[in-house]
Design a protein around this motif. Structure first.
Motif, PDB file in Angstrom:
ATOM      1  N   VAL A 167       0.824  -1.210   0.000  1.00  0.00           N
ATOM      2  CA  VAL A 167       0.000   0.000   0.000  1.00  0.00           C
ATOM      3  C   VAL A 167       0.860   1.262   0.000  1.00  0.00           C
ATOM      4  O   VAL A 167       0.798   2.069  -0.918  1.00  0.00           O
ATOM      5  CB  VAL A 167      -0.958   0.023   1.204  1.00  0.00           C
ATOM      6  CG1 VAL A 167      -1.793   1.310   1.210  1.00  0.00           C
ATOM      7  CG2 VAL A 167      -1.869  -1.192   1.185  1.00  0.00           C
ATOM      8  N   ARG A 168       1.679   1.416   1.048  1.00  0.00           N
ATOM      9  CA  ARG A 168       2.512   2.609   1.092  1.00  0.00           C
ATOM     10  C   ARG A 168       3.658   2.433   2.088  1.00  0.00           C
ATOM     11  O   ARG A 168       3.594   1.583   2.991  1.00  0.00           O
ATOM     12  CB  ARG A 168       1.704   3.843   1.463  1.00  0.00           C
ATOM     13  CG  ARG A 168       1.290   3.920   2.925  1.00  0.00           C
ATOM     14  CD  ARG A 168       0.657   5.260   3.205  1.00  0.00           C
ATOM     15  NE  ARG A 168       0.628   5.548   4.643  1.00  0.00           N
ATOM     16  CZ  ARG A 168       0.380   6.728   5.170  1.00  0.00           C
ATOM     17  NH1 ARG A 168       0.155   7.760   4.383  1.00  0.00           N
ATOM     18  NH2 ARG A 168       0.370   6.920   6.457  1.00  0.00           N
TER      19      ARG A 168
ATOM     20  N   ARG B   6       3.563   5.557  -2.491  1.00  0.00           N
ATOM     21  CA  ARG B   6       2.329   4.772  -2.552  1.00  0.00           C
ATOM     22  C   ARG B   6       2.424   3.736  -3.673  1.00  0.00           C
ATOM     23  O   ARG B   6       2.962   4.017  -4.742  1.00  0.00           O
ATOM     24  CB  ARG B   6       1.121   5.679  -2.833  1.00  0.00           C
ATOM     25  CG  ARG B   6       0.865   6.722  -1.766  1.00  0.00           C
ATOM     26  CD  ARG B   6      -0.399   7.518  -2.099  1.00  0.00           C
ATOM     27  NE  ARG B   6      -0.560   8.655  -1.206  1.00  0.00           N
ATOM     28  CZ  ARG B   6      -1.124   8.590  -0.010  1.00  0.00           C
ATOM     29  NH1 ARG B   6      -1.598   7.425   0.425  1.00  0.00           N
ATOM     30  NH2 ARG B   6      -1.228   9.667   0.742  1.00  0.00           N
TER      31      ARG B   6
ATOM     32  N   ASN C 211      -5.070   9.811  -9.299  1.00  0.00           N
ATOM     33  CA  ASN C 211      -4.441  10.321  -8.077  1.00  0.00           C
ATOM     34  C   ASN C 211      -3.494  11.472  -8.385  1.00  0.00           C
ATOM     35  O   ASN C 211      -3.397  12.436  -7.625  1.00  0.00           O
ATOM     36  CB  ASN C 211      -3.688   9.199  -7.364  1.00  0.00           C
ATOM     37  CG  ASN C 211      -4.580   8.362  -6.475  1.00  0.00           C
ATOM     38  OD1 ASN C 211      -4.720   8.629  -5.289  1.00  0.00           O
ATOM     39  ND2 ASN C 211      -5.203   7.343  -7.058  1.00  0.00           N
TER      40      ASN C 211
ATOM     41  N   VAL D 197      -1.165  12.375  -5.229  1.00  0.00           N
ATOM     42  CA  VAL D 197       0.270  12.088  -5.334  1.00  0.00           C
ATOM     43  C   VAL D 197       0.903  13.198  -6.180  1.00  0.00           C
ATOM     44  O   VAL D 197       0.236  13.815  -7.023  1.00  0.00           O
ATOM     45  CB  VAL D 197       0.556  10.708  -5.963  1.00  0.00           C
ATOM     46  CG1 VAL D 197      -0.042   9.593  -5.130  1.00  0.00           C
ATOM     47  CG2 VAL D 197       0.047  10.635  -7.398  1.00  0.00           C
TER      48      VAL D 197
END
Length: 523
Positions: A177-178, A200, A211, A217
């Motif tokens: 995920v991150r 991410r 995103n 992001v």
């Protein structure tokens, strides 16, 4: 070292450092050492080995003040420990043969050590392990080397500050995920610009673009992000809002044949597939020519490149003639060919599911090869399964499509030498296709030891002629890395090879506000 996945290399670039690395200019440079050792400056010296052969002793000195992020000094013992892990036959380290060539690492003092190599190779000063945190990790290795691959400190507790020695350290992570990085307070080098960097993982490239445009992001990394066709389309729609960088380089997209299979083990069939694939059209129509067709496995920027090799332009008639000669015939054009027993010429191709570019290429090949009477079945898998089991386990029937990423002038021992054919179910070499040619083995052995540039280039040319003749893989194209960056971000220099841009993250910065385009949406 334990996992060659590009995404993991990108993350490690923020928080770890090799002793040496190839820079954006494709020249070898010190990352942790004070001076690059060479024969000319006396820091590398030939030495006679007990068996009468000639080896080489290479002396490195670590920069002053290097520390792990828990404050523990980085020392020569960490280098020696990394070598002990790398050479152990049970740890399953990738490219283990490199560690096996090191006879010993002699510790002179905490900052200076000598790497003794059992042969003199042209890249002698690039053969040095990346340090591992001995003070944290040695207990797991000593307890069970065979389990170390899955039970090392990086897997047990990846936020332990003692694992990191770069400008940043990982402070939290949600796998898949991150990952969050903050400045390493013990980093002695240039202070990085940003207090915190969040990386991410977004599996879907459409979601990645959404995103980016929403500002969730700031940038998309060229090493692992969107395909070039998607970035080209994005640039067309938003030419001024973001900055775009394209870097062609050493990402070799190709199709690996299973040479133990009797159908594609036949060179006539492999050549027929090459003539029957319109690779130039793939490059021009899918990639706007920014990802050129590969003639073989050496990039035109590499000194060993030559175009004086057998070529396979799109020629369906020649492909059909080769298949006829191999015993695969049909009565009508376009009809699936069969052998003398009526068995249809049906091949499977596998790659990473969800990779839009590769899936498009598969569809083009399916159409092209249908015209020469080959029935192509597409069977894709999630990347973790494809690379973790199918490719590394040599468990595919006919063809596997993926890419190799390498350093400049990287001798292809691990992918072409017969001693690098792994047994099924075992780790080690990367000659997954099972290619074995004594002449190629001999050329690889000589290339590594040849220090004269001109003579080494000649050996490269000999090898590439054989490669293009035997066609152990079907070359597709040289993949370009496409970076999408906010207009305010400076200092990101694409490399085009296996060393990621994050290795120079301390050079990233913010553009002078007076020079910033006010139309940008980054932030």
């Amino acid at each position: 070292m334990l996992d060659a996945m590009l995404a993991k290399s990108y993350l490690h670039g923020l928080a770890r450092r090799p002793v040496v690395a190839y820079g954006p200019d494709w020249e070898l440079q010190c990352m942790l050492c004070t001076e690059l050792p060479t024969l000319e400056n006396g820091l590398a010296e030939r030495e006679e080995l007990p068996n009468g052969d000639t080896g080489i002793a290479v002396t490195y000195t670590l920069k002053e003040g290097l520390s792990w992020a828990d404050g523990e000094p980085v020392t020569s013992a960490d280098i020696r420990y990394a070598w002990q892990v790398g050479k152990h036959p049970k740890t399953g380290v990738v490219s283990q043969q490199i560690y096996a060539r090191i006879r010993d690492i002699e510790i002179v003092n905490d900052r200076t050590f000598v790497v003794h190599i059992d042969r003199v190779t042209y890249d002698y000063n690039a053969t040095v392990p990346t340090p591992l945190p001995r003070h944290i990790d040695r207990a797991a290795f000593a307890q069970d080397p065979a389990q170390y691959r899955n039970q090392n400190a990086f897997d047990r507790d990846p936020t332990d500050p003692g694992l990191y020695l770069g400008p940043y350290r990982m402070v939290s992570v949600q796998r898949g995920v991150r990952a969050v990085y903050e400045r390493n307070p013990h980093w002695p080098g240039k202070k990085p610009e940003f207090d915190r960097i969040i990386v991410r993982a977004i599996q879907n490239t459409a979601a990645m673009e959404a995103n980016l445009l929403s500002g969730t992001v700031d940038m998309i990394a060229g090493e692992t992000g969107m395909s070039i066709d998607q970035v080209l389309a994005l640039e067309t729609r938003h030419p001024e809002r973001l900055q775009y960088k394209y870097q062609a380089g050493l990402v070799y997209e190709h199709i690996e044949f299973n040479l133990e299979n009797p159908i594609v083990g036949d060179r006539r069939v492999r050549r027929a597939l090459a003539y029957g694939a319109n690779r130039q059209a793939i490059s021009e129509q899918l990639f706007d020519g920014k990802q050129p067709v590969a003639l073989h496995n050496v990039n035109p920027r590499d000194p060993g490149f030559t175009d004086d090799v057998q070529r396979y332009p799109y020629d369906p008639e020649r492909a059909r003639a080769l298949l006829d000669a191999a015993g695969w015939t049909n009565d009508e054009p376009g009809q699936t060919r069969t052998d003398a027993n009526g068995k249809p010429l049906r091949l499977t191709i596998m790659t990473t599911a969800g990779n839009r570019t590769r899936e498009l290429v598969q569809q083009v090949l399916q159409s092209d090869w249908d015209r020469i009477g080959v029935d192509l079945q597409i069977v894709n898998e999630p990347p973790r399964v494809f690379f973790g089991q199918t490719v590394s386990g040599r468990d595919w029937d006919h063809m596997a499509m993926f890419a190799w990423l390498s350093a400049p002038e990287s001798v292809p021992r691990s992918t072409l030498h017969s001693e690098q054919i792994p047994e099924k179910g075992e780790v080690g070499g990367q000659n997954y296709k099972g290619y074995a040619n004594p002449r190629v083995d001999a050329l690889i052995d000589r290339m590594e030891r040849e220090l004269d540039d001109e003579k080494r280039v000649d050996l490269w040319h000999q090898l590439l002629k054989i490669y293009a003749r035997d066609l152990p893989t079907l070359p597709l194209y040289w993949r370009a890395q496409a970076f999408v960056l906010p207009r305010w971000l400076t200092g990101v220099e694409p490399t085009g090879h296996q060393y990621t841009t994050t290795l120079w993250v301390e050079d990233w910065g913010v553009r002078d506000p007076d020079a910033t385009d006010q139309s940008d949406g980054g932030g």
